[in-house]
Design a protein around this motif. Structure first.
Motif, PDB file in Angstrom:
ATOM      1  N   PRO A  53       0.826  -1.207   0.000  1.00 44.71           N
ATOM      2  CA  PRO A  53       0.000   0.000   0.000  1.00 44.71           C
ATOM      3  C   PRO A  53       0.865   1.264   0.000  1.00 44.71           C
ATOM      4  CG  PRO A  53       0.180  -0.861   2.225  1.00 44.71           C
ATOM      5  CD  PRO A  53       0.934  -1.823   1.339  1.00 44.71           C
ATOM      6  N   TYR A  54       0.330   2.325  -0.587  1.00 46.29           N
ATOM      7  CA  TYR A  54       0.950   3.640  -0.438  1.00 46.29           C
ATOM      8  C   TYR A  54       0.546   4.161   0.936  1.00 46.29           C
ATOM      9  CZ  TYR A  54       1.486   8.698  -0.951  1.00 46.29           C
ATOM     10  OH  TYR A  54       1.805  10.014  -0.757  1.00 46.29           O
ATOM     11  N   VAL A  55       1.508   4.554   1.746  1.00 47.13           N
ATOM     12  CA  VAL A  55       1.198   5.042   3.094  1.00 47.13           C
ATOM     13  C   VAL A  55       1.663   6.493   3.242  1.00 47.13           C
ATOM     14  CG1 VAL A  55       1.499   4.700   5.586  1.00 47.13           C
ATOM     15  CG2 VAL A  55       1.478   2.709   4.047  1.00 47.13           C
ATOM     16  N   ALA A  89      -3.879  17.364  -2.503  1.00 48.40           N
ATOM     17  CA  ALA A  89      -2.775  17.539  -3.445  1.00 48.40           C
ATOM     18  C   ALA A  89      -2.109  16.211  -3.806  1.00 48.40           C
ATOM     19  CB  ALA A  89      -1.744  18.487  -2.833  1.00 48.40           C
ATOM     20  N   ASP A  90      -2.422  15.146  -3.078  1.00 50.69           N
ATOM     21  CA  ASP A  90      -1.719  13.887  -3.279  1.00 50.69           C
ATOM     22  C   ASP A  90      -2.431  13.025  -4.322  1.00 50.69           C
ATOM     23  OD1 ASP A  90      -0.584  11.320  -3.055  1.00 50.69           O
ATOM     24  OD2 ASP A  90      -0.007  11.719  -0.977  1.00 50.69           O
ATOM     25  N   LYS A  91      -1.806  12.914  -5.491  1.00 54.75           N
ATOM     26  CA  LYS A  91      -2.427  12.203  -6.610  1.00 54.75           C
ATOM     27  C   LYS A  91      -2.651  10.711  -6.305  1.00 54.75           C
ATOM     28  CE  LYS A  91      -1.945  15.456 -10.090  1.00 54.75           C
ATOM     29  NZ  LYS A  91      -2.079  16.515  -9.071  1.00 54.75           N
ATOM     30  N   ASN A  92      -1.867  10.173  -5.371  1.00 53.77           N
ATOM     31  CA  ASN A  92      -2.022   8.756  -5.032  1.00 53.77           C
ATOM     32  C   ASN A  92      -3.305   8.459  -4.258  1.00 53.77           C
ATOM     33  OD1 ASN A  92       0.294   7.815  -6.255  1.00 53.77           O
ATOM     34  ND2 ASN A  92       1.543   7.945  -4.410  1.00 53.77           N
ATOM     35  N   LEU A  93      -4.009   9.499  -3.836  1.00 50.53           N
ATOM     36  CA  LEU A  93      -5.185   9.270  -2.989  1.00 50.53           C
ATOM     37  C   LEU A  93      -6.508   9.466  -3.720  1.00 50.53           C
ATOM     38  CD1 LEU A  93      -4.006  11.130   0.262  1.00 50.53           C
ATOM     39  CD2 LEU A  93      -3.767   8.706  -0.297  1.00 50.53           C
TER      40      LEU A  93
END
Ligand code: NAG
Ligand code: NAG
Ligand code: NAG
Length: 295
Positions: A53-55, A89-93
Motif C-alpha cells: 500500500p501507499y502510506v 494535493a496527493d495524486k495517489n489518494l
C-alpha cells in the motif's frame, strides 16, 4: 497483434488496482509523523501485512519538530485545513484511502471525513481517539513534565478562555461536564464537529460517505479520562460518576452525525484492547485491524 491488444485491454479493465488501497496516518499528541519507534513500526507492519500500500503519514508543518509542537499548539481547525490540503494535493489518494488516527489523530481524522469529503475516505480507524473529549490530563506522552505542567496550567487558567482555546489543542477537546453550556459555546473544535454549536448538515452527509467507523478503546487507559470517550461515551452532565454510552446520547438518538444510521447498518465496530493507551501488540493489530485495510 490484435489478440495481444485485446488481452492487454482486458487486463487493464479487469484488474484496475494492484495492491491494497492507500493508507493515511495521523499521529497522536507528543508524537510525529516519522518517529521510527511509533508510526515507523506501524508503517513497517502495514507494508508486511498488506499488498504494497501507499502510506502517507501526515506531517503538520515543515519538519518533525514543528509537527510535534503543532500537536500541542496549532489550532486543531487549522491543522484539519492543513491536512485537507495535503490529502487533496496527493495524486495517489484520488481513488480513496483508509485512514488510521492514533489518539487525538482519531478525532482529527473524523473532522477530515466531515469537512473534506474529497478525496474519499474509505474506512476510518480511530485508535484511542477522544470523540467526546477529555476531562483530566493525568499523564503526558513521553512524560515530558515541562510541557505537561504548562498544559495543565493553561487548562486550569481556563480551558474555555478564547486565548487558550485558540492556542492549545488539548483545550479544544476539553469537555467539562460541569460546564456543558460554556463548553458548547466556547469549544472551537470538539463542540463544532460534534454538532453542539450549530447543526451542519454537511458533517452528517460527509461522515455517512465512509464505509465503516472502527473505534478502538483501551480498557486500561491511564492517559485518557474518561476512556469511554474512545467509543463516544461521556460523563453525564454534572455527574462524573455516571457514563452515558453513545447509544444513549442525544448525538445518537437525534442522529446528528449519522452514527445511528451507520450503527443500524453495522458500520460502526466497537473494538477493545485490554491494555494501556496505544499499547497494543503487532499481533493484536494484525488480528483486529488489518482486515479493514485490504480492499
Ligand atoms: C505515489 O505512490 C508511488 C508508489 O508507492 C510512490 O512511488 C510515489 O512517490 C507516490 N507519490 C507521491 C506524491 O508521494
Ligand atoms: C520537554 O519539552 C521542552 C519544551 O519543548 C524541552 O525544552 C525539553 O528539553 C523537554 N524535556 C525533555 C526531558 O525531553
Ligand atoms: C448542571 O449544573 C449547572 C450549574 O450548576 C446548571 O446550570 C445546570 O442546569 C445543571 N444541569 C443539569 C442537567 O442538571
Amino acid at each position: 497483434m490484435f489478440s495481444f491488444l485485446t488481452i492487454l485491454l482486458y487486463f487493464i479493465h479487469a484488474v484496475p488496482i494492484a495492491g491494497s488501497p492507500p493508507i493515511v496516518l495521523w499521529h497522536g499528541m507528543g508524537d510525529s509523523c516519522c518517529n521510527p519507534l511509533s508510526l515507523g513500526s506501524i508503517i513497517k507492519l502495514l507494508k508486511q501485512q498488506l499488498s504494497d500500500p501507499y502510506v502517507l503519514s501526515l506531517r503538520i508543518g515543515s519538519n518533525i519538530v514543528e509537527d510535534t509542537s503543532n500537536g500541542f499548539f496549532m489550532n486543531a481547525n487549522h491543522q484539519i485545513d492543513y491536512a485537507c490540503k495535503l490529502l487533496n494535493a496527493d495524486k495517489n489518494l484520488t481513488q480513496g484511502y483508509h485512514a488510521i488516527g492514533f489518539s487525538q489523530g482519531g478525532q482529527f481524522l473524523r473532522a477530515v471525513a466531515q469537512r473534506c469529503p474529497e478525496p474519499p475516505m474509505l474506512n476510518l480507524i480511530s485508535i484511542g481517539g477522544q470523540h467526546q473529549g477529555v476531562f483530566g490530563f493525568p499523564r503526558c506522552p513521553g512524560d515530558n513534565e515541562t510541557i505537561c505542567n504548562y498544559i495543565r496550567d493553561l487548562l486550569r487558567f481556563g480551558a474555555y478562555e478564547s486565548f487558550v482555546q485558540n492556542h492549545l489543542v488539548q483545550a479544544e477537546y476539553w469537555h467539562d461536564p460541569h460546564k456543558e453550556t460554556t463548553y458548547r459555546k466556547a469549544s472551537v473544535f470538539l463542540a463544532d464537529i460534534n454538532q453542539e454549536r450549530t447543526f451542519n448538515e454537511q458533517y452528517k452527509t460527509n461522515l455517512l460517505k465512509i464505509r465503516n467507523l472502527i473505534l478502538v478503546k483501551f480498557l486500561r487507559d491511564t492517559m485518557v479520562t474518561p476512556h469511554e470517550s474512545e467509543h463516544f461515551g461521556f460523563y453525564e452532565e454534572n455527574d462524573t460518576s455516571k457514563i452515558i454510552p453513545l447509544r444513549e446520547s442525544s448525538l445518537y438518538s437525534k442522529d446528528l452525525l449519522g452514527l445511528k444510521t451507520m450503527d443500524e447498518q453495522s458500520r460502526i465496530k466497537f473494538l477493545e484492547s485490554d491494555t494501556d493507551h496505544l499499547q497494543f501488540t503487532d499481533q493484536w493489530f494484525i488480528d483486529n485491524i488489518i482486515s479493514y485495510l485490504k480492499d
